[in-house]
Write a protein that holds these residues in place. Structure first.
Motif, PDB file in Angstrom:
ATOM      1  N   LYS A 120       0.850  -1.179   0.000  1.00  0.00           N
ATOM      2  CA  LYS A 120       0.000   0.000   0.000  1.00  0.00           C
ATOM      3  C   LYS A 120       0.889   1.233   0.000  1.00  0.00           C
ATOM      4  O   LYS A 120       1.903   1.283   0.684  1.00  0.00           O
ATOM      5  CB  LYS A 120      -0.913   0.031   1.235  1.00  0.00           C
ATOM      6  N   GLY A 121       0.487   2.246  -0.764  1.00  0.00           N
ATOM      7  CA  GLY A 121       1.259   3.471  -0.841  1.00  0.00           C
ATOM      8  C   GLY A 121       1.206   4.257   0.453  1.00  0.00           C
ATOM      9  O   GLY A 121       0.252   4.167   1.217  1.00  0.00           O
ATOM     10  N   LYS A 122       2.258   4.982   0.705  1.00  0.00           N
ATOM     11  CA  LYS A 122       2.307   5.852   1.872  1.00  0.00           C
ATOM     12  C   LYS A 122       1.452   7.084   1.612  1.00  0.00           C
ATOM     13  O   LYS A 122       1.329   7.544   0.495  1.00  0.00           O
ATOM     14  CB  LYS A 122       3.749   6.288   2.151  1.00  0.00           C
ATOM     15  N   THR A 123       0.881   7.621   2.666  1.00  0.00           N
ATOM     16  CA  THR A 123       0.137   8.861   2.573  1.00  0.00           C
ATOM     17  C   THR A 123       1.115  10.006   2.716  1.00  0.00           C
ATOM     18  O   THR A 123       1.822  10.096   3.715  1.00  0.00           O
ATOM     19  CB  THR A 123      -0.914   8.953   3.708  1.00  0.00           C
ATOM     20  N   GLY A 124       1.172  10.861   1.729  1.00  0.00           N
ATOM     21  CA  GLY A 124       2.025  12.037   1.799  1.00  0.00           C
ATOM     22  C   GLY A 124       1.219  13.223   2.286  1.00  0.00           C
ATOM     23  O   GLY A 124       0.074  13.076   2.725  1.00  0.00           O
ATOM     24  N   GLY A 172      -8.858  13.426  17.031  1.00  0.00           N
ATOM     25  CA  GLY A 172      -8.015  14.252  17.882  1.00  0.00           C
ATOM     26  C   GLY A 172      -6.761  13.610  18.427  1.00  0.00           C
ATOM     27  O   GLY A 172      -5.710  14.229  18.434  1.00  0.00           O
ATOM     28  N   GLU A 173      -6.844  12.373  18.877  1.00  0.00           N
ATOM     29  CA  GLU A 173      -5.674  11.754  19.505  1.00  0.00           C
ATOM     30  C   GLU A 173      -4.533  11.486  18.523  1.00  0.00           C
ATOM     31  O   GLU A 173      -3.421  11.212  18.931  1.00  0.00           O
ATOM     32  CB  GLU A 173      -6.058  10.463  20.238  1.00  0.00           C
ATOM     33  N   HIS A 174      -4.793  11.586  17.229  1.00  0.00           N
ATOM     34  CA  HIS A 174      -3.758  11.365  16.215  1.00  0.00           C
ATOM     35  C   HIS A 174      -3.272  12.671  15.587  1.00  0.00           C
ATOM     36  O   HIS A 174      -2.476  12.641  14.666  1.00  0.00           O
ATOM     37  CB  HIS A 174      -4.299  10.463  15.101  1.00  0.00           C
ATOM     38  N   LEU A 175      -3.773  13.802  16.091  1.00  0.00           N
ATOM     39  CA  LEU A 175      -3.532  15.078  15.444  1.00  0.00           C
ATOM     40  C   LEU A 175      -2.788  16.061  16.336  1.00  0.00           C
ATOM     41  O   LEU A 175      -3.017  16.113  17.544  1.00  0.00           O
ATOM     42  CB  LEU A 175      -4.866  15.717  15.032  1.00  0.00           C
ATOM     43  N   TYR A 176      -1.921  16.859  15.702  1.00  0.00           N
ATOM     44  CA  TYR A 176      -1.270  17.990  16.351  1.00  0.00           C
ATOM     45  C   TYR A 176      -1.516  19.202  15.459  1.00  0.00           C
ATOM     46  O   TYR A 176      -1.489  19.087  14.240  1.00  0.00           O
ATOM     47  CB  TYR A 176       0.243  17.778  16.461  1.00  0.00           C
ATOM     48  N   ILE A 206       0.051  16.789   7.215  1.00  0.00           N
ATOM     49  CA  ILE A 206       1.337  16.140   6.949  1.00  0.00           C
ATOM     50  C   ILE A 206       1.476  14.963   7.917  1.00  0.00           C
ATOM     51  O   ILE A 206       1.450  15.155   9.132  1.00  0.00           O
ATOM     52  CB  ILE A 206       2.508  17.116   7.122  1.00  0.00           C
ATOM     53  N   PRO A 207       1.606  13.736   7.391  1.00  0.00           N
ATOM     54  CA  PRO A 207       1.751  12.569   8.266  1.00  0.00           C
ATOM     55  C   PRO A 207       3.201  12.364   8.699  1.00  0.00           C
ATOM     56  O   PRO A 207       4.131  12.760   7.999  1.00  0.00           O
ATOM     57  CB  PRO A 207       1.309  11.408   7.372  1.00  0.00           C
ATOM     58  N   THR A 208       3.389  11.720   9.851  1.00  0.00           N
ATOM     59  CA  THR A 208       4.720  11.268  10.237  1.00  0.00           C
ATOM     60  C   THR A 208       5.057  10.029   9.410  1.00  0.00           C
ATOM     61  O   THR A 208       4.192   9.479   8.722  1.00  0.00           O
ATOM     62  CB  THR A 208       4.781  10.912  11.739  1.00  0.00           C
ATOM     63  N   PHE A 261      -0.467  12.943  12.745  1.00  0.00           N
ATOM     64  CA  PHE A 261      -0.616  13.866  11.629  1.00  0.00           C
ATOM     65  C   PHE A 261      -0.556  15.297  12.144  1.00  0.00           C
ATOM     66  O   PHE A 261      -1.091  15.596  13.211  1.00  0.00           O
ATOM     67  CB  PHE A 261      -1.953  13.627  10.923  1.00  0.00           C
ATOM     68  N   PHE A 262       0.094  16.165  11.371  1.00  0.00           N
ATOM     69  CA  PHE A 262       0.223  17.569  11.736  1.00  0.00           C
ATOM     70  C   PHE A 262      -0.682  18.414  10.854  1.00  0.00           C
ATOM     71  O   PHE A 262      -0.644  18.297   9.622  1.00  0.00           O
ATOM     72  CB  PHE A 262       1.668  18.039  11.575  1.00  0.00           C
TER      73      PHE A 262
END
Length: 84
Positions: A16-20, A45-49, A65-67, A73-74
């Protein structure tokens, strides 16, 4: 030839492709939920900054922007489509 077909299915599943960086849509503010990849994924929320001074409302488009691990995710800013 069934083995070639089976190997092909495993390869497709495992690669599976990475999410950019992408555009997300604010679905809900409290609790924060953002939809990405044309609604295929909902981030919560818990996955977001996000920046402390960023004020979001439902329907806003934002830069995401994902790590590397794609577990965090930012939200960097609001997004606005130019010219159309």
């Amino acid at each position: 030839m069934w083995d070639v077909g089976l190997a092909s299915m495993f390869k497709e599943r495992d690669n599976k492709g990475k999410t950019g960086p992408c555009i997300g849509l604010v679905m809900n503010v409290t609790p924060l939920k953002i939809s990405i990849l044309n609604g295929e994924v909902t981030l919560q929320g818990e996955h977001l900054y996000m920046a402390d001074n960023l004020i979001l409302k439902q329907g806003d488009e934002v830069f995401i922007i994902p790590t590397e691990s794609e577990q965090t995710f930012f939200i960097t800013n609001k997004a606005k489509k130019v010219g159309g």
